[in-house]
Design a protein around this motif. Structure first.
Motif, PDB file in Angstrom:
ATOM      1  N   LYS A   1       9.539 -51.846 101.502  1.00 12.17           N
ATOM      2  CA  LYS A   1      10.642 -50.884 101.633  1.00 12.17           C
ATOM      3  C   LYS A   1      11.859 -51.548 102.269  1.00 12.17           C
ATOM      4  CE  LYS A   1      11.878 -46.436 103.551  1.00 12.17           C
ATOM      5  NZ  LYS A   1      11.844 -45.739 104.810  1.00 12.17           N
ATOM      6  N   GLU A   2      11.627 -52.332 103.306  1.00 14.67           N
ATOM      7  CA  GLU A   2      12.718 -53.039 103.975  1.00 14.67           C
ATOM      8  C   GLU A   2      13.372 -54.050 103.036  1.00 14.67           C
ATOM      9  OE1 GLU A   2      11.088 -54.655 107.590  1.00 14.67           O
ATOM     10  OE2 GLU A   2      10.551 -52.652 108.324  1.00 14.67           O
ATOM     11  N   ALA A   3      12.571 -54.746 102.241  1.00 18.89           N
ATOM     12  CA  ALA A   3      13.127 -55.716 101.284  1.00 18.89           C
ATOM     13  C   ALA A   3      13.953 -54.995 100.222  1.00 18.89           C
ATOM     14  CB  ALA A   3      12.003 -56.531 100.650  1.00 18.89           C
ATOM     15  N   LEU A   4      13.486 -53.851  99.760  1.00 18.16           N
ATOM     16  CA  LEU A   4      14.242 -53.073  98.774  1.00 18.16           C
ATOM     17  C   LEU A   4      15.583 -52.621  99.358  1.00 18.16           C
ATOM     18  CD1 LEU A   4      11.319 -50.967  97.335  1.00 18.16           C
ATOM     19  CD2 LEU A   4      12.767 -52.516  95.980  1.00 18.16           C
ATOM     20  N   GLU A   5      15.555 -52.165 100.596  1.00 13.67           N
ATOM     21  CA  GLU A   5      16.799 -51.742 101.250  1.00 13.67           C
ATOM     22  C   GLU A   5      17.744 -52.924 101.411  1.00 13.67           C
ATOM     23  OE1 GLU A   5      15.242 -49.917 104.794  1.00 13.67           O
ATOM     24  OE2 GLU A   5      14.734 -48.059 103.737  1.00 13.67           O
ATOM     25  N   GLU A   6      17.190 -54.059 101.816  1.00 13.83           N
ATOM     26  CA  GLU A   6      18.003 -55.257 102.035  1.00 13.83           C
ATOM     27  C   GLU A   6      18.626 -55.784 100.743  1.00 13.83           C
ATOM     28  OE1 GLU A   6      17.139 -59.416 104.216  1.00 13.83           O
ATOM     29  OE2 GLU A   6      16.184 -57.658 105.117  1.00 13.83           O
ATOM     30  N   THR A   7      17.957 -55.582  99.628  1.00 12.80           N
ATOM     31  CA  THR A   7      18.498 -56.030  98.342  1.00 12.80           C
ATOM     32  C   THR A   7      19.377 -54.960  97.707  1.00 12.80           C
ATOM     33  OG1 THR A   7      16.495 -55.339  97.193  1.00 12.80           O
ATOM     34  CG2 THR A   7      16.645 -57.658  97.822  1.00 12.80           C
ATOM     35  N   ASN A   8      19.606 -53.881  98.451  1.00  6.73           N
ATOM     36  CA  ASN A   8      20.504 -52.808  98.007  1.00  6.73           C
ATOM     37  C   ASN A   8      19.976 -52.034  96.808  1.00  6.73           C
ATOM     38  OD1 ASN A   8      22.595 -52.047  99.554  1.00  6.73           O
ATOM     39  ND2 ASN A   8      24.144 -53.261  98.505  1.00  6.73           N
ATOM     40  N   VAL A   9      18.672 -51.947  96.665  1.00  9.44           N
ATOM     41  CA  VAL A   9      18.094 -51.110  95.613  1.00  9.44           C
ATOM     42  C   VAL A   9      18.313 -49.655  96.030  1.00  9.44           C
ATOM     43  CG1 VAL A   9      15.970 -50.440  94.425  1.00  9.44           C
ATOM     44  CG2 VAL A   9      16.431 -52.852  94.906  1.00  9.44           C
ATOM     45  N   GLN A  10      18.973 -48.914  95.179  1.00 13.33           N
ATOM     46  CA  GLN A  10      19.359 -47.536  95.481  1.00 13.33           C
ATOM     47  C   GLN A  10      18.309 -46.542  94.995  1.00 13.33           C
ATOM     48  OE1 GLN A  10      22.422 -46.871  97.198  1.00 13.33           O
ATOM     49  NE2 GLN A  10      22.163 -49.078  97.483  1.00 13.33           N
ATOM     50  N   GLU A  11      18.417 -45.320  95.523  1.00 18.47           N
ATOM     51  CA  GLU A  11      17.609 -44.215  95.021  1.00 18.47           C
ATOM     52  C   GLU A  11      18.118 -43.828  93.643  1.00 18.47           C
ATOM     53  OE1 GLU A  11      14.914 -43.148  96.158  1.00 18.47           O
ATOM     54  OE2 GLU A  11      14.945 -43.886  98.202  1.00 18.47           O
ATOM     55  N   PRO A  12      17.297 -43.365  92.751  1.00 17.69           N
ATOM     56  CA  PRO A  12      15.872 -43.081  92.880  1.00 17.69           C
ATOM     57  C   PRO A  12      14.979 -44.287  92.597  1.00 17.69           C
ATOM     58  CG  PRO A  12      16.616 -42.300  90.756  1.00 17.69           C
ATOM     59  CD  PRO A  12      17.835 -42.853  91.478  1.00 17.69           C
ATOM     60  N   LEU A  13      15.573 -45.445  92.266  1.00 13.82           N
ATOM     61  CA  LEU A  13      14.764 -46.626  91.943  1.00 13.82           C
ATOM     62  C   LEU A  13      13.912 -47.055  93.129  1.00 13.82           C
ATOM     63  CD1 LEU A  13      13.940 -48.860  89.988  1.00 13.82           C
ATOM     64  CD2 LEU A  13      15.999 -50.130  90.688  1.00 13.82           C
ATOM     65  N   ARG A  14      14.468 -47.026  94.330  1.00 16.35           N
ATOM     66  CA  ARG A  14      13.711 -47.463  95.510  1.00 16.35           C
ATOM     67  C   ARG A  14      12.445 -46.617  95.673  1.00 16.35           C
ATOM     68  NH1 ARG A  14      17.534 -48.014  99.840  1.00 16.35           N
ATOM     69  NH2 ARG A  14      17.418 -45.771 100.091  1.00 16.35           N
ATOM     70  N   SER A  15      12.558 -45.304  95.547  1.00 13.01           N
ATOM     71  CA  SER A  15      11.384 -44.431  95.671  1.00 13.01           C
ATOM     72  C   SER A  15      10.405 -44.640  94.525  1.00 13.01           C
ATOM     73  CB  SER A  15      11.810 -42.963  95.720  1.00 13.01           C
ATOM     74  OG  SER A  15      12.439 -42.695  96.945  1.00 13.01           O
ATOM     75  N   LEU A  16      10.923 -44.885  93.338  1.00 15.67           N
ATOM     76  CA  LEU A  16      10.056 -45.138  92.189  1.00 15.67           C
ATOM     77  C   LEU A  16       9.216 -46.389  92.417  1.00 15.67           C
ATOM     78  CD1 LEU A  16       9.191 -44.412  89.291  1.00 15.67           C
ATOM     79  CD2 LEU A  16      11.142 -45.760  88.481  1.00 15.67           C
ATOM     80  N   VAL A  17       9.841 -47.449  92.908  1.00 19.36           N
ATOM     81  CA  VAL A  17       9.117 -48.692  93.203  1.00 19.36           C
ATOM     82  C   VAL A  17       8.062 -48.446  94.279  1.00 19.36           C
ATOM     83  CG1 VAL A  17       9.347 -51.014  94.200  1.00 19.36           C
ATOM     84  CG2 VAL A  17      10.969 -50.234  92.457  1.00 19.36           C
ATOM     85  N   MET A  18       8.443 -47.762  95.336  1.00 17.54           N
ATOM     86  CA  MET A  18       7.507 -47.506  96.429  1.00 17.54           C
ATOM     87  C   MET A  18       6.344 -46.627  95.972  1.00 17.54           C
ATOM     88  SD  MET A  18       8.497 -49.351  98.877  1.00 17.54           S
ATOM     89  CE  MET A  18       7.324 -48.740 100.077  1.00 17.54           C
ATOM     90  N   ASP A  19       6.627 -45.610  95.182  1.00 23.28           N
ATOM     91  CA  ASP A  19       5.556 -44.756  94.663  1.00 23.28           C
ATOM     92  C   ASP A  19       4.607 -45.553  93.774  1.00 23.28           C
ATOM     93  OD1 ASP A  19       6.619 -42.586  95.988  1.00 23.28           O
ATOM     94  OD2 ASP A  19       7.539 -41.704  94.197  1.00 23.28           O
ATOM     95  N   ARG A  20       5.172 -46.425  92.962  1.00 26.45           N
ATOM     96  CA  ARG A  20       4.361 -47.239  92.041  1.00 26.45           C
ATOM     97  C   ARG A  20       3.468 -48.214  92.806  1.00 26.45           C
ATOM     98  NH1 ARG A  20       2.081 -48.744  87.739  1.00 26.45           N
ATOM     99  NH2 ARG A  20       3.026 -49.993  86.123  1.00 26.45           N
ATOM    100  N   LEU A  21       3.962 -48.739  93.938  1.00 29.02           N
ATOM    101  CA  LEU A  21       3.192 -49.706  94.724  1.00 29.02           C
ATOM    102  C   LEU A  21       2.197 -49.056  95.680  1.00 29.02           C
ATOM    103  CD1 LEU A  21       5.962 -52.313  95.561  1.00 29.02           C
ATOM    104  CD2 LEU A  21       4.040 -52.599  93.982  1.00 29.02           C
ATOM    105  N   ALA A  22       2.402 -47.796  96.012  1.00 30.87           N
ATOM    106  CA  ALA A  22       1.510 -47.126  96.964  1.00 30.87           C
ATOM    107  C   ALA A  22       0.076 -47.051  96.440  1.00 30.87           C
ATOM    108  CB  ALA A  22       2.033 -45.731  97.289  1.00 30.87           C
ATOM    109  N   GLY A  23      -0.085 -46.799  95.155  1.00 29.87           N
ATOM    110  CA  GLY A  23      -1.430 -46.722  94.578  1.00 29.87           C
ATOM    111  C   GLY A  23      -2.209 -48.007  94.758  1.00 29.87           C
ATOM    112  N   PRO A  24      -1.682 -49.135  94.284  1.00 31.87           N
ATOM    113  CA  PRO A  24      -2.408 -50.397  94.472  1.00 31.87           C
ATOM    114  C   PRO A  24      -2.599 -50.762  95.945  1.00 31.87           C
ATOM    115  CG  PRO A  24      -0.725 -50.663  92.794  1.00 31.87           C
ATOM    116  CD  PRO A  24      -0.529 -49.303  93.403  1.00 31.87           C
TER     117      PRO A  24
END
Length: 127
Positions: free
Chosen positions: A94-117
């Protein structure tokens, strides 16, 4: 975010994903609990993570082409992954996504996708 493109493309393709993975592992290496789980030479881990995430996010199937079926839970069984470590791993991402300026809703989509694994890899209770 373009909903017609893959997560991989929305993250900026190979260049964007490489940058994200590099920032992510900078955070992992500095984390007091997670850093202990990785070898001193983290470069091969970083490259495999890039290959896996490329495939996982809808880009080229690099991981399977080079290493066969991911079988990620089996590949991580030798690493003591607790629920707390899964949360910490996700927080570093999450911190890396914020640091790379990934905006919502993409940031949440990535985090949701990674939470399962991340939670699927848990193989031991809290310490």
């Amino acid at each position: 975010m373009n909903p017609n493109d893959s997560i991989y493309d929305n993250l900026g393709g190979a260049k964007g994903l490489h940058h994200l993975v590099e920032l992510f592992y900078d955070k992992v290496k500095q984390h007091p609990q997670l850093s202990l789980l990785f070898p001193a030479d983290i470069a091969p881990v970083l490259e495999k993570q890039y290959q896996f995430l490329s495939q996982f996010f809808g880009g080229p199937g690099l991981y399977s082409e080079l290493h066969g079926h991911p079988m990620m839970r089996a590949r991580h069984m030798h690493i003591p992954i607790t629920p707390e470590r899964a949360v910490e791993w996700l927080q570093c991402m999450k911190e890396a996504l914020e640091e790379t300026n990934v905006q919502e809703p993409l940031r949440s989509l990535v985090m949701d996708r990674l939470a399962g694994p991340a939670n699927h890899f848990v193989n031991m209770p809290e310490e």
